[in-house]
Design an enzyme around this catalytic site. Sequence first.
Site, mmCIF file in Angstrom:
data_model
loop_
_atom_site.group_PDB
_atom_site.id
_atom_site.type_symbol
_atom_site.label_atom_id
_atom_site.label_comp_id
_atom_site.label_asym_id
_atom_site.label_seq_id
_atom_site.Cartn_x
_atom_site.Cartn_y
_atom_site.Cartn_z
ATOM 1 N N LYS A 159 0.830 -1.193 0.000
ATOM 2 C CA LYS A 159 0.000 0.000 0.000
ATOM 3 C C LYS A 159 0.880 1.265 0.000
ATOM 4 O O LYS A 159 2.033 1.151 0.381
ATOM 5 C CB LYS A 159 -0.946 -0.014 1.195
ATOM 6 C CG LYS A 159 -0.199 0.026 2.566
ATOM 7 C CD LYS A 159 -0.988 0.767 3.581
ATOM 8 C CE LYS A 159 -0.309 1.987 4.055
ATOM 9 N NZ LYS A 159 0.565 1.876 5.214
ATOM 10 N N LYS B 46 -1.237 9.326 15.577
ATOM 11 C CA LYS B 46 0.218 9.368 15.772
ATOM 12 C C LYS B 46 0.507 10.352 16.906
ATOM 13 O O LYS B 46 -0.298 11.227 17.183
ATOM 14 C CB LYS B 46 0.889 9.869 14.498
ATOM 15 C CG LYS B 46 0.642 8.943 13.307
ATOM 16 C CD LYS B 46 1.911 8.666 12.547
ATOM 17 C CE LYS B 46 1.719 7.529 11.580
ATOM 18 N NZ LYS B 46 2.767 6.538 11.622
ATOM 19 N N TYR C 180 -8.499 -10.539 26.733
ATOM 20 C CA TYR C 180 -9.066 -10.611 28.076
ATOM 21 C C TYR C 180 -10.512 -10.159 28.051
ATOM 22 O O TYR C 180 -10.920 -9.364 27.206
ATOM 23 C CB TYR C 180 -8.240 -9.837 29.099
ATOM 24 C CG TYR C 180 -7.986 -8.388 28.793
ATOM 25 C CD1 TYR C 180 -6.934 -8.003 27.971
ATOM 26 C CD2 TYR C 180 -8.787 -7.396 29.345
ATOM 27 C CE1 TYR C 180 -6.688 -6.673 27.707
ATOM 28 C CE2 TYR C 180 -8.533 -6.060 29.090
ATOM 29 C CZ TYR C 180 -7.494 -5.703 28.268
ATOM 30 O OH TYR C 180 -7.243 -4.395 28.003
ATOM 31 N N LYS D 114 -0.532 -10.397 11.256
ATOM 32 C CA LYS D 114 -0.310 -10.376 12.716
ATOM 33 C C LYS D 114 -1.035 -11.548 13.378
ATOM 34 O O LYS D 114 -2.157 -11.891 12.988
ATOM 35 C CB LYS D 114 -0.781 -9.045 13.304
ATOM 36 C CG LYS D 114 0.092 -7.878 12.834
ATOM 37 C CD LYS D 114 -0.179 -6.610 13.601
ATOM 38 C CE LYS D 114 0.585 -5.440 13.016
ATOM 39 N NZ LYS D 114 1.911 -5.239 13.580
ATOM 40 N N LEU E 177 -5.991 -14.055 28.882
ATOM 41 C CA LEU E 177 -5.099 -14.928 28.122
ATOM 42 C C LEU E 177 -3.997 -14.049 27.531
ATOM 43 O O LEU E 177 -4.163 -13.444 26.463
ATOM 44 C CB LEU E 177 -5.874 -15.645 27.002
ATOM 45 C CG LEU E 177 -5.041 -16.459 26.019
ATOM 46 C CD1 LEU E 177 -4.276 -17.563 26.730
ATOM 47 C CD2 LEU E 177 -5.929 -17.068 24.946
ATOM 48 N N HIS F 69 -5.307 -0.993 7.183
ATOM 49 C CA HIS F 69 -5.076 -1.878 8.331
ATOM 50 C C HIS F 69 -6.336 -2.041 9.201
ATOM 51 O O HIS F 69 -6.753 -3.158 9.493
ATOM 52 C CB HIS F 69 -3.948 -1.344 9.212
ATOM 53 C CG HIS F 69 -2.635 -1.163 8.491
ATOM 54 N ND1 HIS F 69 -2.257 -1.940 7.420
ATOM 55 C CD2 HIS F 69 -1.613 -0.299 8.693
ATOM 56 C CE1 HIS F 69 -1.065 -1.558 7.001
ATOM 57 N NE2 HIS F 69 -0.644 -0.564 7.751
HETATM 58 C C1 BG6 Z 1 2.470 1.327 8.192
HETATM 59 C C2 BG6 Z 1 2.209 2.811 8.225
HETATM 60 O O1 BG6 Z 1 1.689 0.729 7.190
HETATM 61 O O2 BG6 Z 1 2.140 0.770 9.451
HETATM 62 C C3 BG6 Z 1 3.010 3.465 9.343
HETATM 63 O O3 BG6 Z 1 2.564 3.393 6.966
HETATM 64 C C4 BG6 Z 1 2.774 2.761 10.661
HETATM 65 O O4 BG6 Z 1 2.678 4.843 9.445
HETATM 66 C C5 BG6 Z 1 2.927 1.249 10.524
HETATM 67 O O5 BG6 Z 1 3.721 3.254 11.592
HETATM 68 C C6 BG6 Z 1 2.475 0.546 11.783
HETATM 69 O O6 BG6 Z 1 2.776 -0.818 11.706
HETATM 70 P P1 BG6 Z 1 2.958 -1.684 13.035
HETATM 71 O O7 BG6 Z 1 3.089 -3.083 12.551
HETATM 72 O O8 BG6 Z 1 4.176 -1.159 13.729
HETATM 73 O O9 BG6 Z 1 1.717 -1.445 13.842
#
Ligand code: BG6
Length: 482
Positions: free
Chosen positions: A150, A328, A370, A184, A391, A242
């Site tokens: 992305k 952020k 949890y 993840k 957990l 995400h």
């Molecule tokens: C990336 C973003 O896709 O994901 C970043 O561009 C962000 O801004 C990162 O920091 C976060 O990834 P993770 O795995 O550390 O949560």
Amino acid sequence: LEQGCLTIVVLGASGDLAKKKTFPALYHLFEQGFLQSGEVHIVGYARTNLSDDGLRGRIRAYLKGASEEHVSEFLQLIKYVSGSYDSGEGFEKLNKEISDYEMSNNSGSSRRLFYLALPPSVYPSVCKMIRTYCMSPTSRFGWTRVIVEKPFGRDLDSAEELSSQLGELFEEDQLYRIDHYLGKELVQNLLVLRFANRLFLPLWNRDNVDNIQIVFREDFGTDGRGGYFDQYGIIRDIIQNHLLQVFCLVAMEKPVSLKPEHIRDEKVKVLQSVNPIKDEEVVLGQYQGYKDDPTVPDDSNTPTFASIVLRVHNERWEGVPFILKAGKALNSRKAEIRVQFKDVPGDIFKCKKQGRNEFVIRLQPSEAMYMKLTVKKPGLEMATEQSELDLSYGMRYQDVKIPEAYERLILDTIRGDQQHFVRRDELKAAWQIFTPLLHDIDAGKLKAVSYKPGSRGPKEADELSEKVGYMQTHGYIWIPPT
Ligand code: BG6
């Protein structure tokens, strides 16, 4: 894994993503025996003029703490080819490097994986070059697969244009759109949790759930990435991909089977059931100091924080708000899902204010699940308090190393499993949800309010969560043991 010759080409080999994520993930796969000397060939490609050893030295710097013997063996698998991203010359050289290796390996097969650790502006030209010069020869047993990162476009139209350009060059089953959140551990656990546990089946719906929050927080700002970030903002950087992928797995119906197409069909359906976002259910923020970065324009309205309520128009979720929140430069770093259940009717213990049942899935750090419950406070009095069934992975799975997201997803690509990758129609549906809002933000119709770095974000976001139903349990913070 299938046997035979495998070449992994990392394009953008001297960039940040390659050094921090791609090469370390390849190293871990090598260390665990998934990539074996003699069967795999790794080629870095970039514009920078470097020798093989020059690239190896850069990669070594990101493998601190690993066994020296393994690292040296791994680095020997890596070659470097330099060239531009839009001229045939470099890609001819790259193809020669791959073909020479395949010939010398003499296995009769040619499996070629191209990882584009590159800015999306060069995807079309690079894909065209791969298609023209570097495809696995049809005369040999094998395949060509391409991993793209992305952002896939800036809005619906640009994403569709990119998809069409790539679609003319590759079949959908050759394209792996990576969203590393899908790699993840606790994200991968969501389907198991939901569909392999009788307990959750009757509870996971509008009759029992009051609201769901999916939250991403980082305790650092855009540090050195301001120029990139300002063109995209937090919604395109985190929420549209995400958090929306996590949302799909939390909200979708049970797939017919675990076949990638069945899972992705259900994800598309739930995305298509999301109502248009209402401006009054959005809070945008920008942390103070963001514009001090010289690469960020002084009048930037780009949000570094957003809280957005999604409403799903279907039988399971009508009326349940899904609050997607990301920011952020906040007070902590964590990503979690909070499923908050409705109040118990007939509160005979008068304990309603202590808090509701809440099921929390902490994706990171310190993976945990949890359930917050009301229990009798131990002692002679009939008093209640909130406690938790916990957990925590650090305690329960002490000897297990949880794989890195990229490690898992690269292995899936080699295996040809697209379950944890984003399909073209899924991407389109995701952009459809956010494009009207993003266009309003770009046109300055919605303003980002400022917040202090190191804070919880704008107070308006907490107010929005409470307005749509989230009940804060003040003074109660449960931190799972690590
Ligand atoms: C990336 C973003 O896709 O994901 C970043 O561009 C962000 O801004 C990162 O920091 C976060 O990834 P993770 O795995 O550390 O949560």
